[in-house]
Design an enzyme around this catalytic site. Sequence first.
Site, PDB file in Angstrom:
ATOM      1  N   TYR A 180     -16.103  15.779 -16.851  1.00  0.00           N
ATOM      2  CA  TYR A 180     -16.559  14.398 -16.675  1.00  0.00           C
ATOM      3  C   TYR A 180     -17.613  14.346 -15.552  1.00  0.00           C
ATOM      4  CZ  TYR A 180     -16.574   9.593 -15.081  1.00  0.00           C
ATOM      5  OH  TYR A 180     -16.977   8.353 -14.664  1.00  0.00           O
ATOM      6  N   ASP A 193      -7.012  18.474 -15.358  1.00  0.00           N
ATOM      7  CA  ASP A 193      -7.279  17.079 -15.713  1.00  0.00           C
ATOM      8  C   ASP A 193      -6.853  16.923 -17.172  1.00  0.00           C
ATOM      9  OD1 ASP A 193      -8.366  14.689 -16.619  1.00  0.00           O
ATOM     10  OD2 ASP A 193     -10.122  14.823 -15.318  1.00  0.00           O
ATOM     11  N   ARG A 245       0.853  -1.200   0.000  1.00  0.00           N
ATOM     12  CA  ARG A 245       0.000   0.000   0.000  1.00  0.00           C
ATOM     13  C   ARG A 245       0.889   1.249   0.000  1.00  0.00           C
ATOM     14  NH1 ARG A 245      -1.504   1.895   4.568  1.00  0.00           N
ATOM     15  NH2 ARG A 245      -2.202  -0.064   5.479  1.00  0.00           N
ATOM     16  N   LYS A 285      -7.603   5.748 -19.612  1.00  0.00           N
ATOM     17  CA  LYS A 285      -7.916   6.203 -20.962  1.00  0.00           C
ATOM     18  C   LYS A 285      -6.681   6.097 -21.877  1.00  0.00           C
ATOM     19  CE  LYS A 285     -11.952   6.819 -19.165  1.00  0.00           C
ATOM     20  NZ  LYS A 285     -11.957   7.482 -17.915  1.00  0.00           N
TER      21      LYS A 285
END
Length: 382
Positions: A104, A177, A51, A202
């Site tokens: 988005y 973004d 982690r 993406k």
Amino acid sequence: MNSQDAFETVAIHAGQEPDPLTGAVVPPIYQVSTFKQDGVGGLRGGYDYSRSANPTRTALEQCLAALEGGLAALAFASGLAAEDALLRTACSPGDHVLIPDDAYGGTYRLFARVLAGWGLSHTVVPMSELAAVREQLAARPVKLIWTETPTNPLLNIADIRALAQAAREAGTMLVVDNTFASPYLQQPLALGAHAVVHSTTKYLGGHSDVIGGAVVMADPDLAERVAFTRNATGGVPGPFDAWLTLRGIKTLAVRMDRHCRNAMRVAQMLAEHPAVAEVFYPGLPTHPGHKTAQEQMRAFGGMVSFRLQAGEEAAVRTCARTRLFTLGESLGGVESLIEHPGRMTHASVAGSALEVPADLIRLSVGIEDCDDLLDDLRQALQ
Ligand SMILES: Cc1ncc(COP(=O)(O)O)c(C=O)c1O
């Protein structure tokens, strides 16, 4: 890496030196949760628990930082996990942020339905209108400006350099973004932005086979604080997901060149088509952000949106009639996708200032043969 190396070279080599132990030419998938310590606190290479850090993820992060020209990158389990960690690190309850009037749907939902409850308020501003942004900055203290460019799904263009300048003058930070452009087409940190976020799902991943996100930062102090949040909240990608993303990145430049070429031809065909009312593509000289896009992007990207003359039901029917464009959410993979934002990716903005036109169709133009794609769209529009 040599600082003169071109983007294509960096994409294939940054963070990806052959494995010192075996010589493996790509970073191995360290599918492991914990690492043996040589005595308490005696970590090998700084790794104790995946982690906190994992070598496959480190390779991806070094590559992402190099591609965006940042000092540090942090990989996340998804784009939204990256956004959430950055926002809850950079902002505190009681702060106010500016967000774009097109974005988005999931990002808007994060601001409106999750972070608003945590105490972060927002004002919606058209980021392509600098005067409107400056007016908001003068009206009240603003902790952060959030923008997408090009935006999802209307392909609006914001002038990153001008926004960064306005942010600096107001003592606030600019987050971009960069999902639609990818670092191959646009590097916001070099234009003055403070942080870049990605849905690596993406174009960076590029093959519709992995969900992931990233934050890339110029400021080491911010990077350390976001890393703390990520470790404390746990939104990390697994080693295999990090490896898949890194593998996708190797071909980002060649894929993007083809995406851009195909998308330009698709946009030009749609602009002439009698069934089409309006086309949104920053590569068209008629697009209001064309000049800014030309200045800050290498090319105009693979996303094209358009409205139909015949309205919403016709748009929904068209989405179901294509043969090669697959009806589905997401974008940025090698295969072409088609969708109806109003009922799919942007259902969460219905009734808000970000609501999208009901007759809008969004295309993620893939890297198939462009004549085949044009034929497919023409038959679907008949
Ligand atoms: C522009 C943009 N940003 C962020 C996201 C969220 O990314 P993810 O789906 O990886 O959480 C998306 C997803 O579609 C997006 O299109």
